[in-house]
Design an enzyme around this catalytic site. Structure first.
Site, PDB file in Angstrom:
ATOM      1  N   THR A  83      -0.643   2.537   0.259  1.00 45.85           N
ATOM      2  CA  THR A  83      -1.984   2.048   0.184  1.00 45.85           C
ATOM      3  C   THR A  83      -1.825   3.099   1.049  1.00 45.85           C
ATOM      4  O   THR A  83      -2.313   3.147   2.240  1.00 45.85           O
ATOM      5  CB  THR A  83      -1.673  -0.062   0.449  1.00 45.85           C
ATOM      6  OG1 THR A  83      -3.046   0.116   0.552  1.00 45.85           O
ATOM      7  CG2 THR A  83      -0.761   0.212   1.389  1.00 45.85           C
ATOM      8  N   CYS A 196      -8.211   5.753  -1.572  1.00 46.02           N
ATOM      9  CA  CYS A 196      -7.725   4.598  -2.447  1.00 46.02           C
ATOM     10  C   CYS A 196      -6.553   5.108  -3.523  1.00 46.02           C
ATOM     11  O   CYS A 196      -6.867   5.336  -4.045  1.00 46.02           O
ATOM     12  CB  CYS A 196      -8.574   3.327  -2.658  1.00 46.02           C
ATOM     13  SG  CYS A 196      -8.021   2.211  -3.160  1.00 46.02           S
TER      14      CYS A 196
END
Length: 229
Positions: A83, A196
C-alpha cells in the site's frame, strides 16, 4: 528465492493484484509449476482506515511494525508493504525488523530516473498527495512532484475509497482521472505516478498522454529481484 513477507489487506483488492502479479512473474521466469514463496498477512482494512481518519499514524505504525515482526518470525527473508499510503509509517516498520524492507517510493523513483524524467504528477489518497512523506522521499532522489489542486485531490481520493477499494471500476471515474492527469501534465508533469495500489485497477498507460508509473507492478518486480539476492 527468499520468502517474501507481505503486509496486505489495505485494501485486499490491491493486495490480490500484488499477489497475482508476483506469481505470474515467477511463472514466466521459471516456468512449470513454480510460484512465488509468499507469507501474506492480510490486515482488516477497517481498523487501518479508522486510524487514518483519526490521524493516529503512530498507532498505525506500531500495529504494522508488530505484524512485520510476525512475518519475520514466521520465516520471511524480506518484507513489503503493498500500500502506498501506509508507507507514511515505513520507518517504524524498518526499525522493528532485521530483514530488508522494499520501499515502494524508492522503487518508483528508480523507474522515473531510468525513464529520464525529473518532474512527475502524483495521484493517490489525500494522505499520500498532501502529506510530505512521499514527495520528500522522491525529492531525495532528485524528483520534483506536482500534485492535483484541491478539487481534483478530492475527486481522486473519493474514487479510491468509495469505489476502488470496493472493487468498483466505472468509466465515469476513469474519465475523471484522465482529466486530472491532463491538468497535471499542463502543470508540468512529465509522467504520472499511480501512487495508490488500487488506481491500477482503473488507469493504464493508454489513459495518459505521458508515461505512467504503476507502483504495484514496479514494487512486485523489485521485491522479486530482492528475494533473488
Amino acid at each position: 528465492m527468499k520468502t517474501i513477507g507481505v503486509l496486505g489487506g489495505m485494501s485486499w483488492e490491491s493486495s490480490l493484484g500484488w499477489y497475482r502479479m508476483a506469481n505470474e512473474l515467477v511463472r514466466e521466469r521459471l516456468g512449470g509449476y513454480h510460484s512465488a514463496p509468499i507469507l501474506l498477512d492480510s490486515l482488516d482494512f477497517a481498523e487501518i482506515e479508522a486510524l487514518q481518519a483519526s490521524g493516529d499514524w503512530d498507532a498505525a505504525g506500531r500495529l504494522l511494525a508488530s505484524h512485520a515482526q510476525g512475518l519475520e518470525a514466521a520465516g520471511a527473508g524480506l518484507v513489503v508493504l503493498c500500500t502506498n499510503t501506509m508507507h507514511l509509517v515505513a520507518d517504524q516498520i524498518v526499525d522493528a525488523i532485521s530483514v530488508p524492507f522494499v520501499h515502494i517510493v524508492d522503487v518508483t523513483a528508480d523507474a522515473i530516473t531510468a525513464a529520464g524524467l525529473s518532474t512527475v504528477g502524483l495521484l493517490g489518497t489525500a494522505f499520500t498527495m498532501e502529506q510530505p512523506f512521499y514527495r520528500d522521499r522522491l525529492a531525495s532522489h532528485g524528483i520534483t512532484t506536482v500534485i492535483p489542486d484541491d478539487e481534483d485531490r478530492s475527486t481522486v481520493h473519493r474514487v479510491i475509497y468509495d469505489e476502488l477499494v470496493k472493487g468498483v471500476v466505472s468509466e465515469e471515474s476513469r474519465q475523471a482521472y484522465r482529466e486530472v492527469i491532463g491538468r497535471l501534465v499542463a502543470a508540468g508533469a512529465e509522467g504520472v505516478i499511480l501512487g495508490c495500489t488500487e488506481i491500477e485497477l482503473l488507469i493504464t498507460q493508454p489513459d495518459s498522454p505521458v508515461p505512467v508509473f504503476p507502483t504495484t507492478a514496479l514494487h512486485v518486480a523489485a521485491a522479486l529481484a530482492a528475494a533473488d539476492e
